[in-house]
Design an enzyme around this catalytic site. Structure first.
Site, short mmCIF file in Angstrom:
data_model
loop_
_atom_site.label_atom_id
_atom_site.label_comp_id
_atom_site.label_asym_id
_atom_site.label_seq_id
_atom_site.Cartn_x
_atom_site.Cartn_y
_atom_site.Cartn_z
N SER A 104 -37.48 -0.20 21.27
CA SER A 104 -37.23 -0.47 21.99
C SER A 104 -38.67 -0.57 23.70
O SER A 104 -39.46 -1.05 23.74
CB SER A 104 -36.03 0.71 22.26
OG SER A 104 -35.66 0.60 23.48
N ASP A 241 -35.77 -3.42 29.62
CA ASP A 241 -37.23 -2.60 28.62
C ASP A 241 -37.56 -3.26 27.79
O ASP A 241 -37.10 -5.18 27.17
CB ASP A 241 -36.54 -1.24 28.00
CG ASP A 241 -35.49 -1.60 26.98
OD1 ASP A 241 -34.67 -2.40 27.29
OD2 ASP A 241 -34.91 -1.04 26.12
N ASP A 243 -36.82 -4.29 24.11
CA ASP A 243 -35.72 -5.08 23.48
C ASP A 243 -34.73 -5.24 23.92
O ASP A 243 -33.18 -5.79 23.92
CB ASP A 243 -35.43 -4.60 22.45
CG ASP A 243 -34.27 -3.04 22.55
OD1 ASP A 243 -34.25 -2.22 23.91
OD2 ASP A 243 -33.39 -2.44 21.70
N ASP A 245 -32.47 -4.46 25.60
CA ASP A 245 -30.41 -3.26 25.97
C ASP A 245 -30.07 -2.47 26.46
O ASP A 245 -29.43 -1.95 27.33
CB ASP A 245 -30.51 -2.50 24.84
CG ASP A 245 -31.48 -1.07 24.39
OD1 ASP A 245 -32.21 -1.26 25.08
OD2 ASP A 245 -31.21 -0.71 23.76
#
Length: 448
Positions: A104, A241, A243, A245
């Site tokens: 992340s 960010d 990833d 999400d």
């Protein structure tokens, strides 16, 4: 032995805690729990595997795919994609489960392994515990044609982009947006989908080299995005960010628009379109009190949960609610996603700007963010906090002084001997004073 799974999968420094051996073992255990035990008619289970672009994702994905195939699972390698894309593809392909390799917003040396159940849903604690238990059991060893195949999921990104475009209530023609992709998983798909939606796009932080993910860019480093929005006279900026999400935003004046403000804007949008189930928004206890006040004025109920997007999801599922999220920018639209989706959130936020003809600053002004002070008190007996009567009296006193204009939240850390003291008040000075008084009380009454 400490529990291997944390709040969002298994995460740690790659090649230290998160070794290829552990990745392979986890894949084989997950094959049993999420695949082989669920398969019907003796068919091979199917798993979707994706990753963010950090360098360690190469050897970890190789180990995971080897573990899955060796256990008799057919693997669809989706390559570098956001976490919400992996979740969508699991459902779209009707796969048995998925694996996302990402840490992340963490720096490049870290990585993580996140499993997704059928439909692209995050695992509950029971399934994670079952995978951990399987690590100590003999693994299946099929041979011949019973082993799994590994194949490239060639149209994975295209499927995800078409899915995002289908969710758009209107096009973005005439909207100028700056995208900060954090040198992460959205570096390819986010600019493409915004352009396809009609926006004029300026892109930064979209040149991943395996080691620059989240380095000075993205939702944890908004300074470059703010400067670029001002430089180009953009209508708004969107930051992902690593990833993708999550999504934070910047208005045309360079002011940060956080997850609470984004949720307020989108809750009003869905309410206006008749798509906000039971006129309810789900958010965590860490959301600013200003969000609750703004929603009450708009006739929207704010349902609060524990901290973490998995608890937001649980709260949403209980009432089949359509919108939920966190202050950090994880925003979940249940009609389109099973997890937070930063690209989708950015698209829908920009669509609201276009549809209303208002600036993001005007839209976000529906929420007045109350000053918030957070103090971490270390080296204390966090387990004793809920039953400590002298401390409870101190909290009651602070709440009485704040009245309806503020609130107090004491939250023991889940991973270290720390109690987090959070106070919101009408002024920063009052919040700081009350937080310091409570932090001193925690240190006194919960001293080890």
């Amino acid at each position: 032995m400490a529990r291997l799974f944390g709040t969002d999968g298994v995460r740690g420094k790659a090649n230290e805690l998160l070794t290829p051996e552990l990745a392979l073992d986890l894949a084989q255990a997950a094959s049993v729990v999420l695949g082989l035990s669920q398969s019907e008619d003796g068919r091979k289970p199917v798993a979707v595997v994706a990753k963010d672009p950090r360098i360690s994702g190469d050897f970890l994905s190789a180990a995971i795919e080897a573990g899955l195939a060796a256990s008799g699972v057919d693997v669809k390698d989706a390559g570098t994609l956001p976490t919400p894309a992996a979740a969508f593809l699991v459902g779209d392909l009707n796969a048995d489960f998925g694996v996302m390799i990402s840490a992340s917003h963490n720096a490049a040396p870290d990585n993580g392994i996140k499993f997704l159940a059928r439909g692209g849903k995050k695992l509950d604690d029971a399934l994670e515990d079952a995978i951990e238990a399987c690590l100590d059991m003999p693994n299946p060893r099929p041979t011949g044609g019973a082993v799994g195949r590994i194949s490239r999921f060639a149209d994975a990104e295209d499927r995800y982009i078409l899915h995002l475009l289908a969710a758009m209530p209107n096009r973005l023609d005439g909207v100028k947006v700056v995208l900060d992709c954090a040198h992460g998983a959205a570096s390819g798909c986010s600019p493409e989908v915004f352009k396809n939606a009609g926006a004029e796009v300026i892109v930064i932080g979209a040149e991943p080299d395996g080691i620059n993910i989240n380095d000075g860019y993205g939702s944890t480093h908004l300074e470059k995005l703010q400067a670029t929005v001002l430089e180009h006279g953009a209508d708004l900026g969107i930051a992902h960010d690593g990833d993708a999400d999550r999504c934070l935003a910047v208005d045309h004046e360079g002011t940060v628009v956080d997850g609470d403000q984004i949720m307020a804007v989108m809750a009003l949008d869905l309410k206006d379109r008749g798509e906000l189930k039971d006129d309810t928004l789900v958010a965590t206890v860490m959301s600013n009190l200003g969000l609750k006040i703004a929603m009450e004025k708009a006739g929207i109920t704010l349902k609060q949960t524990g901290v973490g997007d998995r608890y937001v999801l649980e709260g949403m599922r209980e009432g089949n609610y359509s919108l939920g999220g966190e202050q950090s920018g994880h925003v979940i639209f249940s009609k389109y996603a099973t997890t937070g989706d930063g690209v989708l959130t950015g698209l829908l936020l920009a669509a609201r700007v276009k549809a209303t003809g208002k600036t993001l600053k005007e839209l976000a002004s529906v929420l007045t963010v109350l000053p918030q002070v957070l103090i971490n008190v270390r080296g204390v007996d966090k387990a004793a906090a809920p039953e400590c009567e002298p401390l409870l009296l101190e909290i009651a006193g602070a709440e009485a002084r704040l009245g309806d204009t503020g609130r107090v939240l004491l939250r023991p850390s889940g991973t270290e001997p720390v109690v987090r003291v959070m106070v919101e008040a009408a002024t920063h000075e009052q919040a700081q004073l009350e937080a310091e008084l409570l932090a001193a009380a925690v240190a006194t009454h919960l001293a080890l």
